[in-house]
Design a protein around this motif. Structure first.
Motif, PDB file in Angstrom:
ATOM      1  N   GLY A  59      52.422  33.684  25.447  1.00  0.00           N
ATOM      2  CA  GLY A  59      51.454  34.616  26.040  1.00  0.00           C
ATOM      3  C   GLY A  59      51.030  34.243  27.456  1.00  0.00           C
ATOM      4  O   GLY A  59      50.096  34.850  28.004  1.00  0.00           O
ATOM      5  N   LYS A  60      51.713  33.299  28.092  1.00  0.00           N
ATOM      6  CA  LYS A  60      51.318  32.834  29.424  1.00  0.00           C
ATOM      7  C   LYS A  60      51.419  33.962  30.460  1.00  0.00           C
ATOM      8  O   LYS A  60      50.483  34.198  31.215  1.00  0.00           O
ATOM      9  N   SER A  61      52.569  34.632  30.479  1.00  0.00           N
ATOM     10  CA  SER A  61      52.745  35.727  31.451  1.00  0.00           C
ATOM     11  C   SER A  61      51.769  36.859  31.164  1.00  0.00           C
ATOM     12  O   SER A  61      51.208  37.459  32.080  1.00  0.00           O
ATOM     13  N   THR A  62      51.570  37.135  29.887  1.00  0.00           N
ATOM     14  CA  THR A  62      50.656  38.221  29.518  1.00  0.00           C
ATOM     15  C   THR A  62      49.236  37.896  29.970  1.00  0.00           C
ATOM     16  O   THR A  62      48.508  38.786  30.425  1.00  0.00           O
ATOM     17  N   LEU A  63      48.852  36.635  29.891  1.00  0.00           N
ATOM     18  CA  LEU A  63      47.516  36.253  30.356  1.00  0.00           C
ATOM     19  C   LEU A  63      47.385  36.526  31.852  1.00  0.00           C
ATOM     20  O   LEU A  63      46.403  37.137  32.300  1.00  0.00           O
ATOM     21  N   LEU A  64      48.384  36.103  32.653  1.00  0.00           N
ATOM     22  CA  LEU A  64      48.324  36.369  34.095  1.00  0.00           C
ATOM     23  C   LEU A  64      48.253  37.870  34.350  1.00  0.00           C
ATOM     24  O   LEU A  64      47.487  38.347  35.178  1.00  0.00           O
ATOM     25  N   ARG A  65      49.060  38.618  33.597  1.00  0.00           N
ATOM     26  CA  ARG A  65      49.115  40.069  33.819  1.00  0.00           C
ATOM     27  C   ARG A  65      47.847  40.765  33.337  1.00  0.00           C
ATOM     28  O   ARG A  65      47.512  41.854  33.817  1.00  0.00           O
ATOM     29  N   GLY A  66      47.158  40.140  32.405  1.00  0.00           N
ATOM     30  CA  GLY A  66      45.857  40.676  31.982  1.00  0.00           C
ATOM     31  C   GLY A  66      44.801  40.441  33.062  1.00  0.00           C
ATOM     32  O   GLY A  66      43.874  41.235  33.208  1.00  0.00           O
ATOM     33  N   ILE A  67      44.967  39.354  33.829  1.00  0.00           N
ATOM     34  CA  ILE A  67      43.979  39.050  34.869  1.00  0.00           C
ATOM     35  C   ILE A  67      44.059  40.072  36.000  1.00  0.00           C
ATOM     36  O   ILE A  67      43.046  40.550  36.479  1.00  0.00           O
ATOM     37  N   ASN A  68      45.267  40.429  36.419  1.00  0.00           N
ATOM     38  CA  ASN A  68      45.328  41.404  37.520  1.00  0.00           C
ATOM     39  C   ASN A  68      45.667  42.819  37.047  1.00  0.00           C
ATOM     40  O   ASN A  68      45.987  43.682  37.847  1.00  0.00           O
ATOM     41  N   ARG A  69      45.552  43.013  35.721  1.00  0.00           N
ATOM     42  CA  ARG A  69      45.630  44.350  35.132  1.00  0.00           C
ATOM     43  C   ARG A  69      46.999  44.999  35.283  1.00  0.00           C
ATOM     44  O   ARG A  69      47.104  46.222  35.366  1.00  0.00           O
ATOM     45  N   LEU A  70      48.056  44.182  35.295  1.00  0.00           N
ATOM     46  CA  LEU A  70      49.383  44.768  35.101  1.00  0.00           C
ATOM     47  C   LEU A  70      49.495  45.180  33.639  1.00  0.00           C
ATOM     48  O   LEU A  70      50.273  46.052  33.283  1.00  0.00           O
ATOM     49  N   HIS A  71      48.735  44.514  32.770  1.00  0.00           N
ATOM     50  CA  HIS A  71      48.524  44.967  31.389  1.00  0.00           C
ATOM     51  C   HIS A  71      47.027  45.124  31.173  1.00  0.00           C
ATOM     52  O   HIS A  71      46.252  44.335  31.686  1.00  0.00           O
ATOM     53  N   GLU A  72      46.664  46.130  30.400  1.00  0.00           N
ATOM     54  CA  GLU A  72      45.241  46.351  30.130  1.00  0.00           C
ATOM     55  C   GLU A  72      44.818  45.639  28.855  1.00  0.00           C
ATOM     56  O   GLU A  72      45.419  45.858  27.795  1.00  0.00           O
ATOM     57  N   PRO A  73      43.808  44.777  28.944  1.00  0.00           N
ATOM     58  CA  PRO A  73      43.322  44.109  27.735  1.00  0.00           C
ATOM     59  C   PRO A  73      42.615  45.075  26.786  1.00  0.00           C
ATOM     60  O   PRO A  73      42.110  46.110  27.208  1.00  0.00           O
ATOM     61  N   GLN A  74      42.619  44.728  25.484  1.00  0.00           N
ATOM     62  CA  GLN A  74      41.894  45.525  24.485  1.00  0.00           C
ATOM     63  C   GLN A  74      40.403  45.237  24.543  1.00  0.00           C
ATOM     64  O   GLN A  74      39.583  46.110  24.412  1.00  0.00           O
ATOM     65  N   SER A  75      40.089  43.950  24.705  1.00  0.00           N
ATOM     66  CA  SER A  75      38.676  43.580  24.742  1.00  0.00           C
ATOM     67  C   SER A  75      38.538  42.271  25.500  1.00  0.00           C
ATOM     68  O   SER A  75      39.524  41.615  25.826  1.00  0.00           O
ATOM     69  N   GLY A  76      37.289  41.928  25.769  1.00  0.00           N
ATOM     70  CA  GLY A  76      37.022  40.739  26.557  1.00  0.00           C
ATOM     71  C   GLY A  76      36.776  41.128  28.003  1.00  0.00           C
ATOM     72  O   GLY A  76      36.673  42.317  28.325  1.00  0.00           O
ATOM     73  N   ASP A  77      36.656  40.133  28.864  1.00  0.00           N
ATOM     74  CA  ASP A  77      36.295  40.427  30.248  1.00  0.00           C
ATOM     75  C   ASP A  77      37.004  39.462  31.195  1.00  0.00           C
ATOM     76  O   ASP A  77      37.355  38.343  30.806  1.00  0.00           O
TER      77      ASP A  77
END
Ligand SMILES: Nc1ncnc2c1ncn2[C@@H]1O[C@H](COP(=O)(O)OP(=O)(O)O)[C@@H](O)[C@H]1O
Ligand SMILES: [Mg+2]
Length: 258
Positions: A59-77
């Motif tokens: 999930g390392k890449s997904t975490l980076l992509r969640g930070i700059n919103r290349l992927h949209e997180p379900q919850s959290g901030d």
């Protein structure tokens, strides 16, 4: 971090950065049924470097992509400089957060200089001459002023990656994300890119670096984070993570990579 140079790159005063703080709170992200990030929380202080290590698929890449919103997180901030960025427009956010990928993603039909000048000119709407001057400055910073007129295919992988870093820096980001920036490089080219990254760190950029370069993580990171199966299993100083791993999962991972 001290400001002593660690490489041959230029260290003019104007190259000091003012990195932002980043805080990730309980970030959850799924692709359909597959839960990829499970309540990931992480704090990154301004001007520090965090290295993320862990097995493939953790999930390392997904975490980076969640930070700059290349992927949209379900919850959290995701909080940058004390303010949630989840309501910002992703395009606006990506002006503040630079990202460097394993495959450099340069425009093949444009020179190094044009690659770096493009976003400041077209997206930030700087006057063209200003954008090109800025691009020339950034290329000099990464040691490539002699290669400004070359197209990517006439540059080595290491040079292409340095152009990609210059391109990200040209937008004056507050945070830089690196996703295995040296994994596609021939071994003899890795060091130049790692030295450049260490240089940015010394100059105060906030950096979150997914890497398999354990030597780099040990030497440069303020914080090392071990991810497995979508979770942060351990986080600590390089000494804590590499010399005194607490979990069986981290011990197993280190025994495979060190
Ligand atoms: N766009 C996507 N669609 C569906 N699944 C994905 C997507 N991106 C990543 N995944 C899945 O998410 C998990 C974590 O992937 P990733 O973040 O790329 O891991 P890592 O970077 O640590 O190797 C993997 O199981 C991967 O298959
Ligand atoms: Mg990855």
């Amino acid at each position: 971090m001290t400001s002593s140079p660690v490489s041959s790159f230029d260290t003019d005063e104007h190259l000091t950065f003012h990195g932002a703080s980043v805080e990730i709170r309980d970030l959850t992200l799924a692709f359909g049924e597959i839960q990829v990030l499970r309540k990931v929380s992480l704090k990154v202080a301004p001007g520090t470097t965090t290295c993320i290590i862990g097995p493939s698929g953790s999930g390392k890449s997904t975490l980076l992509r969640g930070i700059n919103r290349l992927h949209e997180p379900q919850s959290g901030d995701v909080i940058v400089s004390g303010r949630s960025v989840l309501k910002d427009k992703p395009d606006a956010l990506r002006l503040r957060i630079g990202m460097v990928f394993q495959h450099f993603n340069l425009f093949p039909d444009h020179t190094a200089l044009e690659n770096v000048a493009m976003a400041p000119w077209k997206i930030k709407k700087l006057p063209k001459a200003k954008a090109y001057q800025l691009a020339a400055d950034r290329l000099k910073e990464v040691g490539l002023e002699q290669r400004a007129d070359h197209r990517p295919r006439y540059l080595s992988g290491g040079q292409q990656q340095r152009v990609a870093i210059a391109r990200a820096l040209a937008m004056d980001p507050e945070v830089m994300l690196f996703d295995e920036a040296t994994s596609a490089l021939d071994p003899e080219l890795v060091k130049g890119v790692l030295n450049l990254m260490a240089d940015l760190c010394q100059r105060g950029m906030t950096m979150i670096v997914v890497t398999h370069e354990m030597g780099f993580a040990r030497k440069v990171a303020d914080q090392v984070v071990f991810m497995d199966e979508g979770e942060i299993v351990e986080a600590g100083t390089p000494g804590e993570i590499f010399d005194n791993p607490q979990s069986a999962r981290l011990r197993r991972f280190l025994s495979e990579v060190l």
